[in-house]
Motif scaffolding. Sequence first.
Motif, PDB file in Angstrom:
ATOM      1  N   MET A   1      -6.939 -10.249  16.662  1.00 16.06           N
ATOM      2  CA  MET A   1      -5.652 -10.107  17.311  1.00 16.06           C
ATOM      3  C   MET A   1      -5.113  -8.716  17.001  1.00 16.06           C
ATOM      4  N   GLU A   2      -4.490  -8.115  17.973  1.00 16.19           N
ATOM      5  CA  GLU A   2      -3.846  -6.816  17.794  1.00 16.19           C
ATOM      6  C   GLU A   2      -2.373  -7.025  17.476  1.00 16.19           C
ATOM      7  N   PHE A   3      -1.778  -5.991  16.892  1.00 16.33           N
ATOM      8  CA  PHE A   3      -0.372  -6.079  16.534  1.00 16.33           C
ATOM      9  C   PHE A   3       0.484  -6.380  17.769  1.00 16.33           C
ATOM     10  N   SER A   4       0.167  -5.760  18.898  1.00 17.85           N
ATOM     11  CA  SER A   4       0.967  -5.978  20.108  1.00 17.85           C
ATOM     12  C   SER A   4       0.944  -7.448  20.523  1.00 17.85           C
ATOM     13  N   ASP A   5      -0.190  -8.136  20.314  1.00 16.30           N
ATOM     14  CA  ASP A   5      -0.277  -9.576  20.619  1.00 16.30           C
ATOM     15  C   ASP A   5       0.668 -10.369  19.716  1.00 16.30           C
ATOM     16  N   PHE A   6       0.613 -10.049  18.425  1.00 15.99           N
ATOM     17  CA  PHE A   6       1.473 -10.740  17.470  1.00 15.99           C
ATOM     18  C   PHE A   6       2.939 -10.448  17.772  1.00 15.99           C
ATOM     19  N   PHE A   7       3.247  -9.189  18.047  1.00 15.90           N
ATOM     20  CA  PHE A   7       4.625  -8.829  18.370  1.00 15.90           C
ATOM     21  C   PHE A   7       5.103  -9.597  19.601  1.00 15.90           C
ATOM     22  N   ASP A   8       4.273  -9.677  20.628  1.00 13.75           N
ATOM     23  CA  ASP A   8       4.661 -10.394  21.849  1.00 13.75           C
ATOM     24  C   ASP A   8       4.948 -11.869  21.578  1.00 13.75           C
ATOM     25  N   ILE A   9       4.171 -12.472  20.693  1.00 14.37           N
ATOM     26  CA  ILE A   9       4.425 -13.870  20.329  1.00 14.37           C
ATOM     27  C   ILE A   9       5.798 -13.987  19.673  1.00 14.37           C
ATOM     28  N   MET A  10       6.044 -13.132  18.697  1.00 14.62           N
ATOM     29  CA  MET A  10       7.323 -13.177  17.988  1.00 14.62           C
ATOM     30  C   MET A  10       8.475 -12.889  18.943  1.00 14.62           C
ATOM     31  N   TRP A  11       8.333 -11.888  19.778  1.00 15.02           N
ATOM     32  CA  TRP A  11       9.369 -11.499  20.742  1.00 15.02           C
ATOM     33  C   TRP A  11       9.653 -12.649  21.709  1.00 15.02           C
ATOM     34  N   THR A  12       8.597 -13.251  22.231  1.00 18.82           N
ATOM     35  CA  THR A  12       8.739 -14.325  23.214  1.00 18.82           C
ATOM     36  C   THR A  12       9.528 -15.501  22.654  1.00 18.82           C
ATOM     37  N   TYR A  13       9.249 -15.865  21.415  1.00 12.66           N
ATOM     38  CA  TYR A  13       9.835 -17.084  20.867  1.00 12.66           C
ATOM     39  C   TYR A  13      11.042 -16.872  19.957  1.00 12.66           C
ATOM     40  N   LEU A  14      11.226 -15.668  19.423  1.00 16.02           N
ATOM     41  CA  LEU A  14      12.328 -15.469  18.476  1.00 16.02           C
ATOM     42  C   LEU A  14      13.454 -14.568  18.974  1.00 16.02           C
ATOM     43  N   ALA A  15      13.185 -13.726  19.953  1.00 22.47           N
ATOM     44  CA  ALA A  15      14.241 -12.834  20.449  1.00 22.47           C
ATOM     45  C   ALA A  15      15.288 -13.657  21.183  1.00 22.47           C
ATOM     46  N   ASP A  16      16.520 -13.240  21.059  1.00 23.89           N
ATOM     47  CA  ASP A  16      17.626 -13.932  21.703  1.00 23.89           C
ATOM     48  C   ASP A  16      17.932 -13.237  23.030  1.00 23.89           C
ATOM     49  N   PRO A  17      17.539 -13.860  24.159  1.00 26.45           N
ATOM     50  CA  PRO A  17      17.739 -13.197  25.450  1.00 26.45           C
ATOM     51  C   PRO A  17      19.216 -12.963  25.771  1.00 26.45           C
ATOM     52  N   PHE A  26      14.364  -5.438  18.112  1.00 22.13           N
ATOM     53  CA  PHE A  26      13.753  -6.636  17.551  1.00 22.13           C
ATOM     54  C   PHE A  26      12.717  -6.263  16.485  1.00 22.13           C
ATOM     55  N   LEU A  27      11.883  -5.252  16.763  1.00 20.70           N
ATOM     56  CA  LEU A  27      10.891  -4.830  15.776  1.00 20.70           C
ATOM     57  C   LEU A  27      11.579  -4.283  14.526  1.00 20.70           C
ATOM     58  N   LYS A  28      12.624  -3.493  14.704  1.00 19.21           N
ATOM     59  CA  LYS A  28      13.358  -2.988  13.537  1.00 19.21           C
ATOM     60  C   LYS A  28      13.913  -4.150  12.714  1.00 19.21           C
ATOM     61  N   ASN A  29      14.425  -5.175  13.387  1.00 22.83           N
ATOM     62  CA  ASN A  29      14.953  -6.342  12.675  1.00 22.83           C
ATOM     63  C   ASN A  29      13.859  -7.095  11.924  1.00 22.83           C
ATOM     64  N   LEU A  30      12.675  -7.197  12.523  1.00 27.96           N
ATOM     65  CA  LEU A  30      11.555  -7.838  11.816  1.00 27.96           C
ATOM     66  C   LEU A  30      11.220  -7.060  10.547  1.00 27.96           C
ATOM     67  N   ILE A  31      11.187  -5.747  10.663  1.00 24.60           N
ATOM     68  CA  ILE A  31      10.889  -4.907   9.493  1.00 24.60           C
ATOM     69  C   ILE A  31      11.999  -5.049   8.457  1.00 24.60           C
ATOM     70  N   ASP A  32      13.253  -5.073   8.905  1.00 22.82           N
ATOM     71  CA  ASP A  32      14.368  -5.260   7.966  1.00 22.82           C
ATOM     72  C   ASP A  32      14.214  -6.549   7.168  1.00 22.82           C
ATOM     73  N   MET A  33      13.710  -7.590   7.822  1.00 17.62           N
ATOM     74  CA  MET A  33      13.523  -8.870   7.132  1.00 17.62           C
ATOM     75  C   MET A  33      12.392  -8.823   6.116  1.00 17.62           C
ATOM     76  N   LEU A  34      11.502  -7.854   6.261  1.00 22.31           N
ATOM     77  CA  LEU A  34      10.382  -7.706   5.322  1.00 22.31           C
ATOM     78  C   LEU A  34      10.773  -6.925   4.074  1.00 22.31           C
ATOM     79  N   ILE A  35      11.765  -6.059   4.222  1.00 24.76           N
ATOM     80  CA  ILE A  35      12.128  -5.144   3.141  1.00 24.76           C
ATOM     81  C   ILE A  35      13.054  -5.837   2.147  1.00 24.76           C
ATOM     82  N   ARG A  36      12.730  -5.683   0.868  1.00 26.42           N
ATOM     83  CA  ARG A  36      13.548  -6.281  -0.192  1.00 26.42           C
ATOM     84  C   ARG A  36      14.838  -5.486  -0.364  1.00 26.42           C
ATOM     85  N   GLU A  37      15.741  -6.074  -1.119  1.00 25.06           N
ATOM     86  CA  GLU A  37      16.988  -5.380  -1.452  1.00 25.06           C
ATOM     87  C   GLU A  37      16.655  -4.119  -2.241  1.00 25.06           C
TER      88      GLU A  37
END
Length: 143
Positions: A1-17, A26-37
């Motif tokens: 799987m490529e990153f774009s495939d994974f991103f599309d899955i996350m975008w399709t099901y988690l983004a708020d239309p 949305f990608l910036k928000n995903l990265i923000d959720m990965l970063i610790r305090e």
Amino acid sequence: MEFSDFFDIMWTYLADPESKESRPEFLKNLIDMLIREPQTEEEDQKAENGDLNPLNNKEADTINKYCSGSRKIPKKDAKDILKRISDGNRFFERIVFAAPGAKKGIRDELRKRSFNVTSASLGKVCFDIMKAFLEKFKEGKVL
């Protein structure tokens, strides 16, 4: 799987239309959720300036290319994110508290791609996939 495939899955099901959140946001928000305090004074300063997430300084067009797979996240940015990666709890929560249909959709899409994922393991599996992509980007690879 490529990153774009994974991103599309996350975008399709988690983004708020309804929020009209763009793919780059949305990608910036995903990265923000990965970063610790922030843990150091340097990280505190970066957080205050909005620079803790290395994608915050990128143009939307560039981030869109990361999302589509026409450009990979740079090694330096992946390394910066991995250096400050969290335990994944905020990332897990985004998935755990998603609508049941969204969770089922993500799980089904990952299963189609041969990931062994259950409802209970979904958040951790998605976090591990995202982290694995960052490791690959850090090495200059895509898959």
